[in-house]
Design a protein around this motif. Structure first.
Motif, PDB file in Angstrom:
ATOM      1  N   GLY A 151       0.864  -1.091  -0.122  1.00  0.00           N
ATOM      2  CA  GLY A 151       0.011  -0.054  -0.142  1.00  0.00           C
ATOM      3  C   GLY A 151       0.954   1.147   0.179  1.00  0.00           C
ATOM      4  O   GLY A 151       1.766   1.468  -0.855  1.00  0.00           O
ATOM      5  N   ASP A 152       0.825   2.078   1.072  1.00  0.00           N
ATOM      6  CA  ASP A 152       1.606   3.485   0.847  1.00  0.00           C
ATOM      7  C   ASP A 152       2.697   3.016   2.245  1.00  0.00           C
ATOM      8  O   ASP A 152       3.430   3.995   2.502  1.00  0.00           O
ATOM      9  CB  ASP A 152       0.823   4.662   1.069  1.00  0.00           C
ATOM     10  N   ARG A 153       2.611   1.990   2.839  1.00  0.00           N
ATOM     11  CA  ARG A 153       3.713   1.864   4.040  1.00  0.00           C
ATOM     12  C   ARG A 153       4.988   1.392   3.338  1.00  0.00           C
ATOM     13  O   ARG A 153       4.817   0.278   2.859  1.00  0.00           O
ATOM     14  CB  ARG A 153       2.776   0.796   5.065  1.00  0.00           C
ATOM     15  N   VAL A 154       5.975   1.745   3.711  1.00  0.00           N
ATOM     16  CA  VAL A 154       7.114   1.444   3.221  1.00  0.00           C
ATOM     17  C   VAL A 154       7.764   0.155   4.044  1.00  0.00           C
ATOM     18  O   VAL A 154       7.721   0.478   5.314  1.00  0.00           O
ATOM     19  CB  VAL A 154       8.357   2.408   3.306  1.00  0.00           C
ATOM     20  N   VAL A 155       8.195  -0.936   3.542  1.00  0.00           N
ATOM     21  CA  VAL A 155       8.373  -1.832   4.192  1.00  0.00           C
ATOM     22  C   VAL A 155      10.065  -2.218   4.187  1.00  0.00           C
ATOM     23  O   VAL A 155      10.665  -3.273   4.719  1.00  0.00           O
ATOM     24  CB  VAL A 155       7.683  -3.273   3.936  1.00  0.00           C
ATOM     25  N   GLU A 156      10.529  -1.437   3.081  1.00  0.00           N
ATOM     26  CA  GLU A 156      11.968  -1.891   3.018  1.00  0.00           C
ATOM     27  C   GLU A 156      12.696  -0.894   2.200  1.00  0.00           C
ATOM     28  O   GLU A 156      12.073  -0.213   1.162  1.00  0.00           O
ATOM     29  CB  GLU A 156      12.469  -3.281   2.083  1.00  0.00           C
TER      30      GLU A 156
END
Length: 256
Positions: A151-156
């Motif tokens: 989504g719009d969450r940065v995970v890396e």
């Protein structure tokens, strides 16, 4: 909230173009890159009096050309890197800030979009990033500060993310609210206490030579929430003479 421009380095890969000028004053699309950055910051509501410039190489040149900015000098610019350079302006960060690299050209709307983001830590992400790496031999995709998002969450955040797996490229512009800035500074202090003086912080780099994305990824792994704001093109980094020669063609191909 302050706007902070990280511009201490020389930009040696631009060779003769930075013999007399700091990198941010190299003309691209007919004017210094810094002029476009100041336009973008103005679109986000920042006056010149709100702008802090972190200088180093040829500091006297930029001070003379832009006397209305606030300056912080990174005296160790030849030994450190972007993360420690940004923290030279620590006294200006605590109330929240927008920071930007100094060797980039981007649409002014990007800063406005970041400022409007409801998230405490928001990173600008170019989703059309791979177009600029076609025929770019001196700065390959493996050098891109890539990110993955759900989504719009940065995970890396890492240069080591395979291109095919990347959501986009972090363009070097981010917004931190006062709360986000507090978490960022706490993470910096904890990382410095744990890694300063050790041979490696992340991906073979020492804490002294860390990139901004190194600390941001360290925060993600510690549970911090980072989000992205997209731009579909309308951005380019000028790192080499080749980049400078390709800039006009890149920009003509950018979305309006």
């Amino acid at each position: 909230m302050k706007a902070v421009i990280i511009g201490a380095g020389r930009g040696s890969r631009l060779r003769h173009l930075t013999e007399e000028l700091p990198k941010t004053l190299v003309p691209i699309l007919g004017r210094p890159m810094l002029d476009g950055i100041l336009d973008a910051l103005a679109a986000g509501g920042f006056k010149r009096s709100d702008v802090v410039f972190i200088c180093g190489y040829k500091a006297d040149v930029i001070r003379a050309a832009y006397p209305d900015l606030t300056y912080v000098e990174n005296r160790g610019w030849e030994q450190n890197n972007i993360l420690l350079s940004l923290l030279c302006a620590r006294e200006h960060l605590e109330g929240g800030f927008v920071s930007t690299y100094a060797d980039i050209v981007y649409r002014p709307e990007i800063v406005a979009d970041l400022v409007r983001s409801p998230h405490d830590i928001a990173l600008a992400c170019d989703t059309d990033w791979r177009r600029r790496y076609v025929n770019r031999s001196q700065h390959p995709e493996t050098d891109a500060e890539k990110l993955r998002a759900e989504g719009d969450r940065v995970v890396e955040l890492s240069r080591r993310i395979p291109s095919e797996a990347a959501t986009g490229e972090f363009i070097g512009v981010m917004k931190l609210s006062s709360s986000g800035a507090g978490r960022f500074l706490s993470a910096f202090d904890a990382a410095r206490a744990a890694f300063e003086g050790r041979p490696e912080f992340r991906e073979g780099r020492s804490f002294q030579r860390a990139y901004l994305i190194d600390l941001l990824q360290h925060m993600i792994e510690s549970g911090a929430l980072l989000h992205k704001v997209d731009t579909h093109g309308g951005y380019m980094e000028i790192d080499t003479l080749e980049d400078a020669s390709l800039a006009e063609a890149w920009w003509r191909g950018a979305p309006g």
